[in-house]
Design a protein around this motif. Structure first.
Motif, PDB file in Angstrom:
ATOM      1  N   HIS A  65      13.686  -8.575   0.115  1.00 21.91           N
ATOM      2  CA  HIS A  65      13.606  -7.866  -1.138  1.00 21.91           C
ATOM      3  C   HIS A  65      14.053  -6.233  -1.501  1.00 21.91           C
ATOM      4  N   PRO A  66      14.618  -5.875  -3.441  1.00 19.73           N
ATOM      5  CA  PRO A  66      14.509  -4.421  -2.930  1.00 19.73           C
ATOM      6  C   PRO A  66      12.802  -4.130  -3.202  1.00 19.73           C
ATOM      7  N   GLN A  67      11.812  -4.674  -3.609  1.00 14.84           N
ATOM      8  CA  GLN A  67      10.860  -3.732  -3.289  1.00 14.84           C
ATOM      9  C   GLN A  67      10.147  -4.231  -2.274  1.00 14.84           C
ATOM     10  N   TYR A  68      10.137  -4.680  -0.968  1.00 10.47           N
ATOM     11  CA  TYR A  68      10.051  -5.623   0.324  1.00 10.47           C
ATOM     12  C   TYR A  68       9.503  -4.008   1.403  1.00 10.47           C
ATOM     13  N   TYR A  69      10.729  -3.350   1.239  1.00  6.63           N
ATOM     14  CA  TYR A  69      10.535  -2.544   1.926  1.00  6.63           C
ATOM     15  C   TYR A  69       9.437  -1.605   1.522  1.00  6.63           C
ATOM     16  N   PHE A  76      -9.534 -15.478   0.199  1.00  5.34           N
ATOM     17  CA  PHE A  76      -9.552 -14.204   0.489  1.00  5.34           C
ATOM     18  C   PHE A  76      -9.251 -14.797   2.056  1.00  5.34           C
ATOM     19  N   MET A  77      -8.146 -13.514   2.339  1.00  9.46           N
ATOM     20  CA  MET A  77      -7.717 -13.667   4.085  1.00  9.46           C
ATOM     21  C   MET A  77      -7.351 -12.624   5.004  1.00  9.46           C
ATOM     22  N   ILE A  78      -8.268 -12.378   5.732  1.00 10.31           N
ATOM     23  CA  ILE A  78      -8.097 -11.265   6.720  1.00 10.31           C
ATOM     24  C   ILE A  78      -6.860 -10.976   7.730  1.00 10.31           C
ATOM     25  N   THR A  79      -6.079 -10.044   8.001  1.00 11.28           N
ATOM     26  CA  THR A  79      -5.243 -10.214   8.594  1.00 11.28           C
ATOM     27  C   THR A  79      -4.911  -8.955   9.134  1.00 11.28           C
ATOM     28  N   HIS A  80      -3.948  -8.666   9.830  1.00  8.82           N
ATOM     29  CA  HIS A  80      -3.732  -7.218  10.675  1.00  8.82           C
ATOM     30  C   HIS A  80      -1.973  -7.184  10.784  1.00  8.82           C
ATOM     31  N   ASP A  81      -0.924  -8.472  10.468  1.00 11.65           N
ATOM     32  CA  ASP A  81       0.076  -8.746  10.305  1.00 11.65           C
ATOM     33  C   ASP A  81       0.359  -7.302   8.665  1.00 11.65           C
ATOM     34  N   VAL A  82       1.589  -7.089   8.726  1.00 11.93           N
ATOM     35  CA  VAL A  82       1.780  -6.134   6.884  1.00 11.93           C
ATOM     36  C   VAL A  82       2.487  -7.530   6.794  1.00 11.93           C
ATOM     37  N   ASP A  83       3.369  -7.911   7.467  1.00 11.65           N
ATOM     38  CA  ASP A  83       4.317  -9.167   7.010  1.00 11.65           C
ATOM     39  C   ASP A  83       3.778 -10.102   5.784  1.00 11.65           C
TER      40      ASP A  83
END
Lengths: 295, 284
Positions: free
Chosen positions: A237-241, A189-196
């Protein structure tokens, strides 16, 4: 009822009248990597601390392995944002301290052997005798990761573990965490605010609205297969965006005006909607009618 | 030449030597025997300070050469004992050092565990704070009559005075060091399910050790200051008593020798603890 490994049920944190977050429900399956995304002040760290047993909620419970948690446990290892290494101990000392806490009856040699394995796992072989002050930020965080993994916990809790690192180091460590978690089938379980970072690492991404009164808005299923996620060509990757745009759209616009969506109905805090923006990009929905010239 | 200009250590050492030479020369000139006036003096006074000084032909202040000779005399035989009022300066210093170390050691035994307790509990911290704040600024010698009255033994009373003066800095620093251990280090111990005793010895003690050692260094400095005064009061043995005794003998050379040795021992005590502090200090 079949419960996931970790089940967060009706969690709330209030200060007097105002609630930081309220009625938080979600689960984490065994072997799953779940990221929590939200703006500062929505209580992400508090949720992680409750999971770690370091903090008490005002309301609600967390059930791990069908038992309500009542404090910190060696089964849930924490990787702290500020690495939290003990500065008077060497790299080996820091990890051996954790190992000896897990297995108090082990001999010194056995503890050190075990610790050495994990120092090698995070690529710090040769730095065993160094003190934290002699290490770079990335190396310190590696020690933190090795310490957490060395006690072989049922799950890892990470509070923005890479936010204090430069981009290059962060990328390298993300790759390593991805590799280690895939190898060990670790529940994270990780908290982040980095979308990538979330797209690269997570199987599911939990979206949290802004506080006060923060809630789980929805859960994004990362439909990009794990073996196709590589940091260097993630953007091809086609789904990335589609996934990225969905997350950014949420953080920029929807997170602060989610009450309006609740008012439209259909929101159940116990079962946040599971969305798959990645698949929508690959197979456009049938109801979208292409524009056609009419004579 | 360039090497000399670049080395601060070398230049400061040379300057120190020059200052020292300056002091010695000034001292020598100031204590130069002058032509005697031959005025009649009280024979008893002459007996006391020496004939030459009484007539004014020689200052009562010893010359640097006199001091040098006295220091040499003391250091060549520091540990003799010829009766209760005639002991070597080494013996007297050893008495003082023994008292300081005993009082300081007892104070450490009390202050470190108590400071731990105070630092761990915000309640105890606040409850004991007014007592510490009031007792801390009291001159330790003010305790002397109370100690003599209750203990009824001058030797133990002086140890008690050392105890009471060295207890405060250690107590305050230990409590502060323990109270300011970083939350995240304690959280590490909590998530690893480390018991309270192991947390105290493996996390809190090493984290607070530099602050505790700093308190000890302050304490031993104060204790060494206080022992001289305490021994002047209680008498019998010790470097403080030696100084007072030599004042009664009007032997300025012996007093100056004692002053230099007190300074030297104080420096050694301070440096010893500074070295220990460095051992437990960790870079963050």
């Amino acid at each position: 009822m079949e419960r996931p490994l970790i089940s967060i049920e009706g969690l709330a944190r209030r200060f007097g009248e105002t609630a930081v977050f309220e009625n938080i429900w979600f689960g984490i399956e065994r072997g799953e990597f779940v990221c929590l995304i939200g703006h500062s002040g929505c209580g992400k760290t508090t949720i992680l601390n409750v999971l770690a047993g370091l903090d008490q909620p005002s309301d609600g419970t967390v059930i791990v392995d069908n038992r309500e948690i009542d404090g910190p446990s060696l089964d849930r290892a924490v990787i702290f944002q500020g690495h939290a290494l003990l500065p008077w101990l060497s790299v080996m000392g820091n990890i051996a301290f954790a190992v000896a806490s897990r297995w108090p009856s082990w001999s010194r040699a056995r503890v050190q052997d075990h610790a050495r394995k994990f120092i090698e796992l995070v690529g710090l072989k040769g730095a065993e005798a160094k003190r934290p002050a002699q290490l770079s930020g990335g190396m310190k965080q590696r020690v933190g990761i090795a310490r957490a993994l060395s006690i072989q916990p049922k799950m890892l809790l990470m509070d923005e573990p890479f936010s204090a690192l430069d981009a290059l180091t962060r990328g390298m460590l993300q790759d390593e965490v991805l590799r280690i978690c895939a190898d060990t089938r670790q529940t994270v379980f990780m908290i982040t605010h980095d979308v990538d970072e979330a797209i690269l690492l997570a199987d599911r991404i939990v979206l949290m609205t802004n506080g006060p009164g923060a809630r789980i808005a929805e859960i994004v299923l990362n439909t990009m297969p794990k073996n196709e996620r590589r940091r260097n060509d993630l953007h091809r990757h086609p789904q990335y965006y589609a996934i990225r745009n969905h997350l950014v759209e949420f953080l920029v616009n929807r997170s602060k005006a989610f009450d309006r969506e609740i008012a439209e109905g259909g929101y159940d805090p116990r079962r946040p909607r599971l969305v798959k923006p990645g698949l929508a990009a690959v197979n456009p929905p049938a109801e979208v009618v292409p524009l056609r010239h009419t004579h | 030449m360039a090497a000399f200009r670049n080395s601060l250590g070398l230049r400061s050492a040379l300057l120190s030597l020059l200052i020292f030479a300056g002091i010695v020369v000034f001292w020598q000139i100031a204590t130069q025997p002058t032509a005697g006036t031959g005025a009649a003096v009280d024979p008893e006074y002459a007996k006391l300070v020496g004939a030459a000084a009484a007539t004014g032909s020689k200052s009562a202040m010893p010359t640097p050469a006199d001091i040098g000779a006295t220091i040499f005399k003391h250091l060549s035989d520091p540990f003799y004992v010829r009766g209760s009022n005639d002991k070597g300066i080494g013996v007297q210093l050893a008495y003082s050092l023994g008292r300081v170390l005993l009082g300081f050691g007892l104070a450490a035994l009390v202050a470190v565990p108590l400071g731990f307790l105070i630092g761990m509990s915000p309640l105890v911290y606040r409850a004991l704070d007014p007592f510490i704040q009031i007792l801390k600024p009291v001159s330790p010698l003010a305790w002397m009559p109370l100690a003599l009255y209750t203990i009824k033994d001058s030797a133990i009373s002086s140890i008690f005075v050392i105890f009471i003066c060295s207890v405060w800095p250690m107590l305050i620093n230990t409590a502060f060091g323990v109270a300011s251990v970083r939350r995240e280090w304690l959280n590490v111990a909590r998530t690893l399910e480390v018991g309270p005793l192991r947390t105290a010895f493996k996390v809190i003690l090493p984290a607070a050790a530099p602050t505790i050692m700093t308190g000890m260094r302050i304490s031993i400095g104060i204790a060494w200051l206080v022992i001289v005064a305490a021994e002047m009061l209680v008498g019998g043995t010790g470097i403080g008593y030696f100084v007072w005794n030599e004042w009664n003998n009007l032997s300025i050379a012996n007093i100056v020798t004692a002053i230099l040795l007190i300074g030297l021992v104080g420096l050694l005590l301070d440096q010893g603890l500074a070295r220990l502090t460095r051992l437990v200090t960790y870079p963050e």
